[in-house]
Design a protein around this motif. Structure first.
Motif, PDB file in Angstrom:
ATOM      1  N   GLU A   1       1.125  -1.587   0.364  1.00 19.54           N
ATOM      2  CA  GLU A   1       0.072   0.340   0.228  1.00 19.54           C
ATOM      3  C   GLU A   1       0.479   1.099   0.203  1.00 19.54           C
ATOM      4  N   LEU A   2       1.890   1.737   0.708  1.00 22.99           N
ATOM      5  CA  LEU A   2       2.594   1.963   0.474  1.00 22.99           C
ATOM      6  C   LEU A   2       3.791   2.674  -1.063  1.00 22.99           C
ATOM      7  N   GLN A   3       3.821   1.728  -1.072  1.00 20.42           N
ATOM      8  CA  GLN A   3       3.725   1.886  -3.132  1.00 20.42           C
ATOM      9  C   GLN A   3       2.746   2.388  -3.769  1.00 20.42           C
ATOM     10  N   ALA A   4       1.680   1.742  -3.902  1.00 23.55           N
ATOM     11  CA  ALA A   4       0.693   2.052  -3.860  1.00 23.55           C
ATOM     12  C   ALA A   4       0.983   3.510  -3.688  1.00 23.55           C
ATOM     13  N   ALA A   5       0.193   4.133  -2.604  1.00 27.60           N
ATOM     14  CA  ALA A   5       0.736   5.918  -2.308  1.00 27.60           C
ATOM     15  C   ALA A   5       1.933   6.095  -2.830  1.00 27.60           C
ATOM     16  N   PHE A   6       3.053   5.979  -2.994  1.00 26.65           N
ATOM     17  CA  PHE A   6       3.808   6.873  -3.634  1.00 26.65           C
ATOM     18  C   PHE A   6       3.991   6.612  -5.027  1.00 26.65           C
ATOM     19  N   GLY A   7       2.830   5.641  -5.914  1.00 28.80           N
ATOM     20  CA  GLY A   7       2.441   5.891  -6.953  1.00 28.80           C
ATOM     21  C   GLY A   7       1.547   6.797  -7.510  1.00 28.80           C
ATOM     22  N   HIS A   8       0.664   7.053  -7.200  1.00 28.75           N
ATOM     23  CA  HIS A   8      -0.513   8.049  -6.651  1.00 28.75           C
ATOM     24  C   HIS A   8       0.291   9.818  -6.809  1.00 28.75           C
ATOM     25  N   MET A   9       0.831   9.676  -6.043  1.00 29.88           N
ATOM     26  CA  MET A   9       1.485  10.537  -5.766  1.00 29.88           C
ATOM     27  C   MET A   9       2.905  11.284  -7.129  1.00 29.88           C
ATOM     28  N   SER A  10       3.121  10.148  -7.626  1.00 31.26           N
ATOM     29  CA  SER A  10       4.243   9.956  -8.587  1.00 31.26           C
ATOM     30  C   SER A  10       3.375  10.394 -10.078  1.00 31.26           C
ATOM     31  N   LYS A  11       2.025  10.465  -9.952  1.00 31.57           N
ATOM     32  CA  LYS A  11       0.821  10.514 -11.538  1.00 31.57           C
ATOM     33  C   LYS A  11       0.680  12.028 -11.202  1.00 31.57           C
ATOM     34  N   PHE A  12       0.565  12.975  -9.611  1.00 32.24           N
ATOM     35  CA  PHE A  12      -0.594  13.404  -9.015  1.00 32.24           C
ATOM     36  C   PHE A  12      -0.570  14.743  -9.955  1.00 32.24           C
ATOM     37  N   ASP A  13      -0.657  15.131 -10.256  1.00 29.52           N
ATOM     38  CA  ASP A  13      -0.598  16.715 -11.553  1.00 29.52           C
ATOM     39  C   ASP A  13      -1.022  18.119 -10.537  1.00 29.52           C
ATOM     40  N   PHE A  14       0.870  18.124  -9.645  1.00 33.92           N
ATOM     41  CA  PHE A  14       0.156  18.933  -8.688  1.00 33.92           C
ATOM     42  C   PHE A  14      -0.449  20.642  -8.922  1.00 33.92           C
ATOM     43  N   ASP A  15      -0.196  21.120 -10.113  1.00 34.13           N
ATOM     44  CA  ASP A  15      -0.523  22.607 -10.796  1.00 34.13           C
ATOM     45  C   ASP A  15      -2.111  22.302 -10.947  1.00 34.13           C
ATOM     46  N   LEU A  16      -2.554  21.380 -11.521  1.00 39.05           N
ATOM     47  CA  LEU A  16      -4.517  20.797 -11.365  1.00 39.05           C
ATOM     48  C   LEU A  16      -5.022  20.713  -9.864  1.00 39.05           C
ATOM     49  N   GLY A  17      -3.930  20.306  -9.239  1.00 40.24           N
ATOM     50  CA  GLY A  17      -4.518  20.028  -7.652  1.00 40.24           C
ATOM     51  C   GLY A  17      -4.977  21.425  -6.942  1.00 40.24           C
ATOM     52  N   ILE A  18      -4.328  22.105  -6.842  1.00 41.00           N
ATOM     53  CA  ILE A  18      -4.162  23.509  -7.487  1.00 41.00           C
ATOM     54  C   ILE A  18      -5.596  23.998  -7.648  1.00 41.00           C
ATOM     55  N   ARG A  19      -6.011  24.060  -8.572  1.00 42.44           N
ATOM     56  CA  ARG A  19      -6.706  23.985  -9.291  1.00 42.44           C
ATOM     57  C   ARG A  19      -8.154  23.770  -8.526  1.00 42.44           C
ATOM     58  N   ASP A  20      -7.547  22.892  -7.716  1.00 41.56           N
ATOM     59  CA  ASP A  20      -8.969  21.953  -7.281  1.00 41.56           C
ATOM     60  C   ASP A  20      -9.399  22.660  -6.209  1.00 41.56           C
ATOM     61  N   LEU A  21      -7.812  23.068  -5.310  1.00 34.82           N
ATOM     62  CA  LEU A  21      -8.247  23.606  -4.110  1.00 34.82           C
ATOM     63  C   LEU A  21      -8.187  24.821  -4.344  1.00 34.82           C
ATOM     64  N   GLU A  22      -8.261  25.883  -5.612  1.00 34.89           N
ATOM     65  CA  GLU A  22      -9.257  26.899  -5.857  1.00 34.89           C
ATOM     66  C   GLU A  22     -10.572  26.965  -5.694  1.00 34.89           C
ATOM     67  N   ALA A  23     -11.006  26.019  -6.787  1.00 33.73           N
ATOM     68  CA  ALA A  23     -12.296  25.455  -6.050  1.00 33.73           C
ATOM     69  C   ALA A  23     -13.263  25.246  -5.184  1.00 33.73           C
ATOM     70  N   THR A  24     -11.988  24.592  -4.181  1.00 35.84           N
ATOM     71  CA  THR A  24     -12.450  24.532  -2.373  1.00 35.84           C
ATOM     72  C   THR A  24     -12.553  25.856  -1.723  1.00 35.84           C
ATOM     73  N   ILE A  25     -11.678  26.521  -2.761  1.00 33.10           N
ATOM     74  CA  ILE A  25     -11.550  27.846  -1.544  1.00 33.10           C
ATOM     75  C   ILE A  25     -13.248  28.777  -1.772  1.00 33.10           C
ATOM     76  N   HIS A  26     -13.591  28.420  -3.422  1.00 28.85           N
ATOM     77  CA  HIS A  26     -14.555  29.391  -3.644  1.00 28.85           C
ATOM     78  C   HIS A  26     -15.891  29.273  -3.369  1.00 28.85           C
ATOM     79  N   TRP A  27     -16.018  27.743  -3.106  1.00 28.77           N
ATOM     80  CA  TRP A  27     -17.135  26.375  -2.423  1.00 28.77           C
ATOM     81  C   TRP A  27     -17.568  27.116  -1.168  1.00 28.77           C
ATOM     82  N   ILE A  28     -16.057  27.157  -0.662  1.00 28.27           N
ATOM     83  CA  ILE A  28     -16.371  27.588   1.050  1.00 28.27           C
ATOM     84  C   ILE A  28     -17.084  29.398   1.357  1.00 28.27           C
TER      85      ILE A  28
END
Length: 232
Positions: free
Chosen positions: A80-107
C-alpha cells in the motif's frame, strides 16, 4: 465512506469528493485539511473532526479523485505504501492547486465562510506552500512538506501568512534541503519556520507508529494559535 460532499471544479467538468465536518453554530472560519499520499483516510478525517470541534468548517478534499477516488492506504503495509507513492508520482500538482481554488471558492461563495486556511501533511505540506504562493487563501500551514526546497523561486508570491513545521530527521527531506528552505525563507516576512529536533516525517500523524506525542502536541498548538490569529 471517506467523503460525504462533492465540490464543483473551476471549469465545471467534474465534482471533487470531499469529507466535510461542520461545527455547531456559525463557523469561526474554515480549514482545508490537505491529505498525505494515503488518501482521505481515518487520520485525515479525525483532523477535520477536531477542527470542527474547535468551531471551524473543515473540508478535506480527495486529491486523487481523478486517478482513483476514495483510496485509503496504509504507510505500514509495503504494497500500500508503494501504491501511495505511485499515486503521488502521477499527481498533477498544478491541477491540484486549481481544485483547491475551487474548494476555496465553494467555501466562500456556497458556504458563506470568508476566512479560509489550509493545513497539509507530507505531500500536503508541499501543497500548503504552493497554495500560499498561488492563491488568495488567508493562511496556510505545512507539516513535513516535501520538495519545498525545489520551489523557492515562488517565494516572492507568498502574500499571506505561511507556517512550516520541519522535523530535522525527516528521511524524505534531507539536511541540505532543510538548509535550503531556511536559507530561502528565514527572512521572509510572511513565513514562520519551526524545527523539531530529532523527529521524523509523519510525526503528527493521528494514527500509527509514526506519531510523536510531544512533537505533535507542540506543532498542533502552534498551528491552532496561528489559525486563531489569522482565520478567527
Amino acid at each position: 465512506m471517506s467523503t460525504n460532499t462533492e465540490i464543483p471544479t473551476l471549469d465545471g467538468d467534474g465534482m471533487i469528493p470531499a469529507y466535510v465536518a461542520r461545527p455547531e453554530g456559525t463557523p469561526r472560519g474554515a480549514i482545508i485539511v490537505q491529505q498525505e499520499i494515503f488518501g482521505v483516510d481515518a487520520g485525515i478525517r479525525k483532523k477535520a473532526d477536531e477542527w470542527a470541534a474547535k468551531g471551524y468548517l473543515a473540508v478535506a478534499p480527495d486529491s486523487f479523485w481523478r486517478e482513483q477516488p476514495g483510496i485509503e492506504l496504509s504507510p505500514y503495509v509495503e504494497e500500500e505504501l508503494q501504491a501511495a507513492f505511485g499515486h503521488m508520482s502521477k499527481f498533477d500538482f498544478d491541477l491540484g492547486i486549481r481544485d483547491l481554488e475551487a474548494t476555496i471558492h465553494w467555501i466562500r461563495r456556497e458556504q458563506g465562510v470568508q476566512k479560509v486556511g489550509l493545513v497539509g501533511f507530507c505531500m500536503g505540506g508541499r501543497v500548503a506552500y504552493m497554495v500560499a504562493a498561488r492563491t488568495d487563501i488567508d493562511a496556510s500551514v505545512g507539516y513535513y512538506g516535501v520538495m519545498i526546497d525545489q520551489m523557492l523561486h515562488e517565494k516572492h508570491a507568498i502574500a499571506r501568512p505561511l507556517m512550516l513545521h520541519i522535523p530535522t530527521a525527516d528521511h524524505f527531506v534531507d539536511a541540505a534541503a532543510q538548509k535550503a528552505i531556511h536559507d530561502g525563507l528565514d527572512d521572509h516576512p510572511r513565513v514562520t519556520l519551526y524545527d523539531y529536533e530529532g523527529l521524523d516525517h509523519g510525526f503528527a500523524a493521528e494514527i500509527g507508529a509514526r506519531r510523536d506525542e510531544a512533537g505533535a502536541a507542540l506543532a498542533d498548538e502552534r498551528t491552532a494559535a496561528f489559525f486563531a490569529e489569522h482565520i478567527g
